[in-house]
Each structure stands twice: as structure tokens, then as C-alpha cells.
Scaffold this motif. Sequence first.
Motif, PDB file in Angstrom:
ATOM      1  N   ALA A  23     -25.156 -88.398 -15.875  1.00 22.33           N
ATOM      2  CA  ALA A  23     -24.443 -89.496 -16.526  1.00 22.33           C
ATOM      3  C   ALA A  23     -24.315 -89.228 -18.022  1.00 22.33           C
ATOM      4  N   ALA A  24     -25.377 -88.735 -18.629  1.00 24.35           N
ATOM      5  CA  ALA A  24     -25.350 -88.442 -20.065  1.00 24.35           C
ATOM      6  C   ALA A  24     -24.390 -87.289 -20.360  1.00 24.35           C
ATOM      7  N   ALA A  25     -24.341 -86.301 -19.465  1.00 26.47           N
ATOM      8  CA  ALA A  25     -23.453 -85.154 -19.670  1.00 26.47           C
ATOM      9  C   ALA A  25     -21.993 -85.585 -19.677  1.00 26.47           C
ATOM     10  N   ALA A  26     -21.683 -86.629 -18.947  1.00 23.75           N
ATOM     11  CA  ALA A  26     -20.302 -87.113 -18.872  1.00 23.75           C
ATOM     12  C   ALA A  26     -19.916 -87.932 -20.105  1.00 23.75           C
ATOM     13  N   LYS A  27     -20.905 -88.347 -20.886  1.00 25.21           N
ATOM     14  CA  LYS A  27     -20.633 -89.150 -22.077  1.00 25.21           C
ATOM     15  C   LYS A  27     -20.518 -88.257 -23.304  1.00 25.21           C
ATOM     16  N   THR A  28     -19.772 -88.733 -24.288  1.00 26.31           N
ATOM     17  CA  THR A  28     -19.623 -87.977 -25.527  1.00 26.31           C
ATOM     18  C   THR A  28     -19.890 -88.885 -26.721  1.00 26.31           C
ATOM     19  N   THR A  45     -24.948 -82.921 -23.005  1.00 27.32           N
ATOM     20  CA  THR A  45     -25.677 -81.665 -22.777  1.00 27.32           C
ATOM     21  C   THR A  45     -25.782 -80.869 -24.068  1.00 27.32           C
ATOM     22  N   MET A  46     -25.444 -81.501 -25.179  1.00 26.83           N
ATOM     23  CA  MET A  46     -25.498 -80.913 -26.528  1.00 26.83           C
ATOM     24  C   MET A  46     -24.438 -79.832 -26.745  1.00 26.83           C
ATOM     25  N   ARG A  47     -23.380 -79.867 -25.964  1.00 27.81           N
ATOM     26  CA  ARG A  47     -22.287 -78.915 -26.147  1.00 27.81           C
ATOM     27  C   ARG A  47     -21.221 -79.533 -27.038  1.00 27.81           C
ATOM     28  N   VAL A  48     -20.768 -78.772 -28.009  1.00 29.56           N
ATOM     29  CA  VAL A  48     -19.680 -79.223 -28.864  1.00 29.56           C
ATOM     30  C   VAL A  48     -18.398 -79.088 -28.051  1.00 29.56           C
ATOM     31  N   ARG A  49     -17.722 -80.204 -27.844  1.00 27.11           N
ATOM     32  CA  ARG A  49     -16.515 -80.211 -27.024  1.00 27.11           C
ATOM     33  C   ARG A  49     -15.238 -80.067 -27.848  1.00 27.11           C
ATOM     34  N   LYS A  50     -15.294 -80.528 -29.108  1.00 24.39           N
ATOM     35  CA  LYS A  50     -14.081 -80.519 -29.909  1.00 24.39           C
ATOM     36  C   LYS A  50     -14.441 -80.544 -31.384  1.00 24.39           C
ATOM     37  N   ILE A  51     -13.688 -79.810 -32.174  1.00 28.90           N
ATOM     38  CA  ILE A  51     -13.802 -79.868 -33.630  1.00 28.90           C
ATOM     39  C   ILE A  51     -12.395 -80.083 -34.173  1.00 28.90           C
ATOM     40  N   GLU A  52     -12.240 -81.093 -35.002  1.00 27.21           N
ATOM     41  CA  GLU A  52     -10.956 -81.363 -35.654  1.00 27.21           C
ATOM     42  C   GLU A  52     -11.154 -81.245 -37.158  1.00 27.21           C
ATOM     43  N   ILE A  53     -10.246 -80.506 -37.806  1.00 23.60           N
ATOM     44  CA  ILE A  53     -10.321 -80.293 -39.249  1.00 23.60           C
ATOM     45  C   ILE A  53      -9.017 -80.772 -39.869  1.00 23.60           C
ATOM     46  N   ASP A  54      -9.112 -81.636 -40.845  1.00 26.10           N
ATOM     47  CA  ASP A  54      -7.942 -82.169 -41.535  1.00 26.10           C
ATOM     48  C   ASP A  54      -7.207 -81.039 -42.268  1.00 26.10           C
ATOM     49  N   HIS A  55      -5.891 -81.095 -42.213  1.00 26.80           N
ATOM     50  CA  HIS A  55      -5.072 -80.065 -42.871  1.00 26.80           C
ATOM     51  C   HIS A  55      -5.351 -79.975 -44.370  1.00 26.80           C
ATOM     52  N   ASN A  75     -24.239 -80.985 -36.815  1.00 32.71           N
ATOM     53  CA  ASN A  75     -25.641 -81.418 -36.758  1.00 32.71           C
ATOM     54  C   ASN A  75     -25.746 -82.909 -36.470  1.00 32.71           C
ATOM     55  N   ASP A  76     -24.879 -83.708 -37.094  1.00 32.39           N
ATOM     56  CA  ASP A  76     -24.890 -85.147 -36.840  1.00 32.39           C
ATOM     57  C   ASP A  76     -24.480 -85.425 -35.394  1.00 32.39           C
ATOM     58  N   GLY A  77     -23.493 -84.702 -34.899  1.00 32.40           N
ATOM     59  CA  GLY A  77     -23.066 -84.885 -33.513  1.00 32.40           C
ATOM     60  C   GLY A  77     -24.170 -84.552 -32.527  1.00 32.40           C
ATOM     61  N   ILE A  78     -24.885 -83.485 -32.772  1.00 31.23           N
ATOM     62  CA  ILE A  78     -25.991 -83.107 -31.887  1.00 31.23           C
ATOM     63  C   ILE A  78     -27.095 -84.160 -31.941  1.00 31.23           C
ATOM     64  N   ALA A  79     -27.401 -84.658 -33.137  1.00 34.12           N
ATOM     65  CA  ALA A  79     -28.427 -85.703 -33.266  1.00 34.12           C
ATOM     66  C   ALA A  79     -28.010 -86.963 -32.502  1.00 34.12           C
ATOM     67  N   ARG A  80     -26.739 -87.319 -32.588  1.00 28.75           N
ATOM     68  CA  ARG A  80     -26.252 -88.496 -31.854  1.00 28.75           C
ATOM     69  C   ARG A  80     -26.314 -88.264 -30.342  1.00 28.75           C
ATOM     70  N   ALA A  81     -25.989 -87.053 -29.904  1.00 29.12           N
ATOM     71  CA  ALA A  81     -26.055 -86.734 -28.480  1.00 29.12           C
ATOM     72  C   ALA A  81     -27.504 -86.766 -27.987  1.00 29.12           C
ATOM     73  N   GLN A  82     -28.438 -86.294 -28.812  1.00 28.78           N
ATOM     74  CA  GLN A  82     -29.854 -86.359 -28.443  1.00 28.78           C
ATOM     75  C   GLN A  82     -30.309 -87.810 -28.311  1.00 28.78           C
ATOM     76  N   GLN A  83     -29.832 -88.661 -29.211  1.00 29.16           N
ATOM     77  CA  GLN A  83     -30.175 -90.082 -29.139  1.00 29.16           C
ATOM     78  C   GLN A  83     -29.597 -90.693 -27.856  1.00 29.16           C
ATOM     79  N   LEU A  84     -28.371 -90.332 -27.531  1.00 27.04           N
ATOM     80  CA  LEU A  84     -27.744 -90.818 -26.305  1.00 27.04           C
ATOM     81  C   LEU A  84     -28.572 -90.419 -25.088  1.00 27.04           C
ATOM     82  N   LEU A  85     -28.990 -89.163 -25.043  1.00 27.26           N
ATOM     83  CA  LEU A  85     -29.796 -88.678 -23.923  1.00 27.26           C
ATOM     84  C   LEU A  85     -31.138 -89.407 -23.865  1.00 27.26           C
ATOM     85  N   ALA A  86     -31.750 -89.626 -25.020  1.00 23.82           N
ATOM     86  CA  ALA A  86     -33.031 -90.344 -25.059  1.00 23.82           C
ATOM     87  C   ALA A  86     -32.867 -91.773 -24.537  1.00 23.82           C
TER      88      ALA A  86
END
Length: 106
Positions: A23-28, A45-55, A75-86
Motif C-alpha cells: 500500500a505504501a509503495a503505491a503512494k507517493t 519504496t524510496m524510489r524517485v519517480r519524477k524530477i521536474e526542474i523549472d526552465h 532528500n526531503d522527498g525521501i524523508a517524507r516517503a520514510q514518514q509515510l512508510l512509518a
Amino acid sequence: MDLAALMQQAQALQAKMQEMQEAAAAKTVEAQSGGGMVRVVVDGTMRVRKIEIDHAIVAAGDKSMLEDLIQVAVNDGIARAQQLLAEEMGKLGPLGNLKIPGFGAE
């Protein structure tokens, strides 16, 4: 002490944990840096799915600033994903209500 019942409870807990991980793996989660100039999406699952960079940041040509903004956002995204998993795993409660003799849950 009923070892068979304990094993059955452990297997049920393992199945619940697997469901929670799926269930957590399906969430972003999304994170950003530089006022939204860099945005990342990370899954449970702590995988970066997308990176968007402003022109605008690319056009500025400041490589080191762009690298810093990407690092902060990832790093912030991974920390948020870890919190989601927790939080998902926290739904199991203390050991998923596993009743272990001698530990107050007899």
C-alpha cells in the motif's frame, strides 16, 4: 505456551506487513526546493519517480545551485516517503497485536 498459535499469529503479522508495504509503495509524496523550482516525487519504496526542474533555473546556468536544489528536494522527498512508510507500519500497532506469552499479552 501454544507454539502453533504463536506461529500462526506471526504469519498473520507478516502478511499484514506485506500488505502495508505494498500500500505504501503505491503512494507517493512530493517535495520541492527553491520555491518550487525543483520538484520531486518519491514513492513508498524510496524510489524517485519524477524530477521536474523549472526552465528559469536551467536558463540561469548556475550548475552548482541546481545541484544543491536537486539534492535538497530529493532528500526531503525521501524523508517524507520514510514518514509515510512509518505511518503505514504504525497502523499495525505494537507488533500487530501479536500475543507473546510473558510479555503482558497472554
